[in-house]
Design an enzyme around this catalytic site. Structure first.
Site, PDB file in Angstrom:
ATOM      1  CE  LYS A 125      28.849  -7.175  -5.541  1.00 30.74           C
ATOM      2  NZ  LYS A 125      29.881  -6.124  -5.893  1.00 30.74           N
ATOM      3  CG  PHE A 158      29.606 -16.445 -12.032  1.00 31.17           C
ATOM      4  CD1 PHE A 158      31.004 -16.220 -11.295  1.00 31.17           C
ATOM      5  CD2 PHE A 158      28.508 -16.669 -11.681  1.00 31.17           C
ATOM      6  CE1 PHE A 158      30.997 -16.771 -10.044  1.00 31.17           C
ATOM      7  CE2 PHE A 158      28.432 -17.391 -10.309  1.00 31.17           C
ATOM      8  CZ  PHE A 158      29.606 -17.400  -9.456  1.00 31.17           C
ATOM      9  CG  HIS A 167      33.111  -7.982  -7.644  1.00 28.07           C
ATOM     10  ND1 HIS A 167      31.927  -7.226  -8.556  1.00 28.07           N
ATOM     11  CD2 HIS A 167      32.928  -9.277  -8.015  1.00 28.07           C
ATOM     12  CE1 HIS A 167      31.062  -8.456  -8.663  1.00 28.07           C
ATOM     13  NE2 HIS A 167      31.628  -9.441  -8.571  1.00 28.07           N
TER      14      HIS A 167
END
Length: 402
Positions: A326, A390, A294
């Site tokens: 990312k 989240f 992630h």
């Protein structure tokens, strides 16, 4: 239980307008993060992102389509077209009824919302375009893909923040595996890079002003991105019967909830999702060669994820590669897991592990092989893709080479 394979992939993001271009940029360790360009960007504190550039929707869609398609839907349709062309699958007859579309997005038509809030509140207009609702709704992209390709089976949108794409692909996998569908179009899309979209994220104080540096001790936050990736998931025998090229096999999926905090990640929730995916795939930790992390570049996420991986893998973590793309394309929120699945497929098919670029300083709390800065050749047979959102919602996919 049926076997599930991937027979097509498509993408558009800050690294490229196709899956092929995206994977090439990942191999080269290229950075797609740069200065943002949109209305009122000068009013923002955060002025960088992984924005799709050189994109001209007028050259791809007609006026009627543009009136109906938010930017996130445009991205979805572009990625879907590439995936469909590679797969060669045609949804007609019984197959149309036994196929579906499951896509992930967190914000849906954020650009449409931003434009129309301005129109009403800033410019004082009392009317908006009659297509605002069908343009901004979270299921718009799913519905347009279904319409475009005559897909009449189970179709819906998943919105679980940063895990949306992984949840969507996991549900598509399960539908084929249990015999409910023969093929699914799945993945995710996001386009939050507008004034309101970035301003909202600024409020969380988790954004970097200069770069995304996952796992590096001097990391200082995440960087938003935008784009889409879409895949054709197909039942193995169905794909073989029509002579389709198989890119990889999906072999496991698990999802968990931290049930603890709305924004702070939990090592235990993440670890349960990772171990659940391994159990579902019937894999020992030592069989996994690569994890697409992630890896947001925030202090809390990176150390929590590394702790979770270490807890599950134990001594097997010494031989494990883990990287965050990312660092190159930014955090696509609801679309991020889909774009990151390209790195997993590249690892399995091409033997190339995408790097974590921007890595500058070792962090003792992230003491794993994060493939710093330069891509690596490696022979791996099984990979995982992590997504921890989240809200404490976690989703992990397992893939294998075929």
């Amino acid at each position: 239980m049926k076997r599930v394979v991937i027979t097509g992939q498509g993408a558009i993001n800050s690294l490229g307008h196709t899956a092929v271009a995206t994977m090439e940029a990942m191999r080269e360790g290229r950075c797609g993060i740069g200065a943002l360009h949109f209305r009122d960007v000068e009013r923002l504190s955060i002025k960088i992102g992984g924005q799709v550039t050189n994109f001209d929707p007028e050259s791809l869609f007609n006026r009627q389509q543009i009136a109906l398609y938010d930017r996130y839907t445009q991205f979805t349709l572009i990625a879907t077209k590439e995936a469909m062309e590679q797969s060669g699958i045609v949804f007609d007859g019984e197959l149309a009824h036994r196929s579906g579309v499951i896509l992930g997005t967190a914000g849906g038509g954020m650009n449409t919302q931003d434009e129309n809030y301005r129109s009403v509140y800033e410019e004082g207009k009392n009317r908006v375009h009659p297509f605002v609702v069908p343009k901004l709704m979270n299921n718009a992209a799913t519905s347009h893909v279904s319409i475009e390709y005559n897909i009449m089976g189970p179709s819906f949108t998943v919105a679980t923040a940063c895990a949306s794409s992984n949840h969507a692909m996991g549900q598509a996998f399960n539908m084929i595996r249990c015999g409910m569908a023969d093929a699914m179009l799945t993945g995710g899309s996001e386009s939050m890079l507008c004034f309101g979209g970035v301003k909202a994220w600024e409020g969380l104080r988790v954004m970097s002003r200069d770069a995304c540096r996952p796992f590096s001790a001097n990391r200082n936050g995440m960087v938003q991105g935008e784009g889409a990736a879409v895949f054709v998931f197909e039942e193995y025998e169905h794909a073989r019967a029509r002579g389709a090229e198989i890119l990889a096999e999906v072999v496991g999926f698990a999802m968990t909830s931290d049930a603890s905090d709305i924004v702070m990640p939990s090592k235990h929730g993440a670890a349960r999702a990772i171990s659940g995916a391994l159990k579902d795939a019937k894999l020992a930790p030592s069989q996994v060669g690569y994890i697409n992390a992630h890896g947001t570049g925030t202090a809390a996420n990176d150390k929590t994820e590394c702790a979770a991986v270490s807890a599950v893998f134990g001594t097997a973590a010494d031989d494990l590669m883990i990287s965050s793309t990312k660092s190159m394309h930014g955090h696509l929120i609801g679309g991020t897991g889909a774009v990151e699945l390209l790195a997993c497929i590249m690892a399995l098919r091409d033997g190339i592990i995408a790097p974590t670029i921007g890595y500058e300083q070792e962090d003792p709390e992230c003491a794993l092989d994060v493939v710093p800065n330069v891509a690596r050749e490696a022979d791996v047979n099984h990979v995982l893709s992590n997504a921890f959102a989240f809200g404490g919602l976690n989703a992990v996919l397992a893939l294998k080479r075929i």
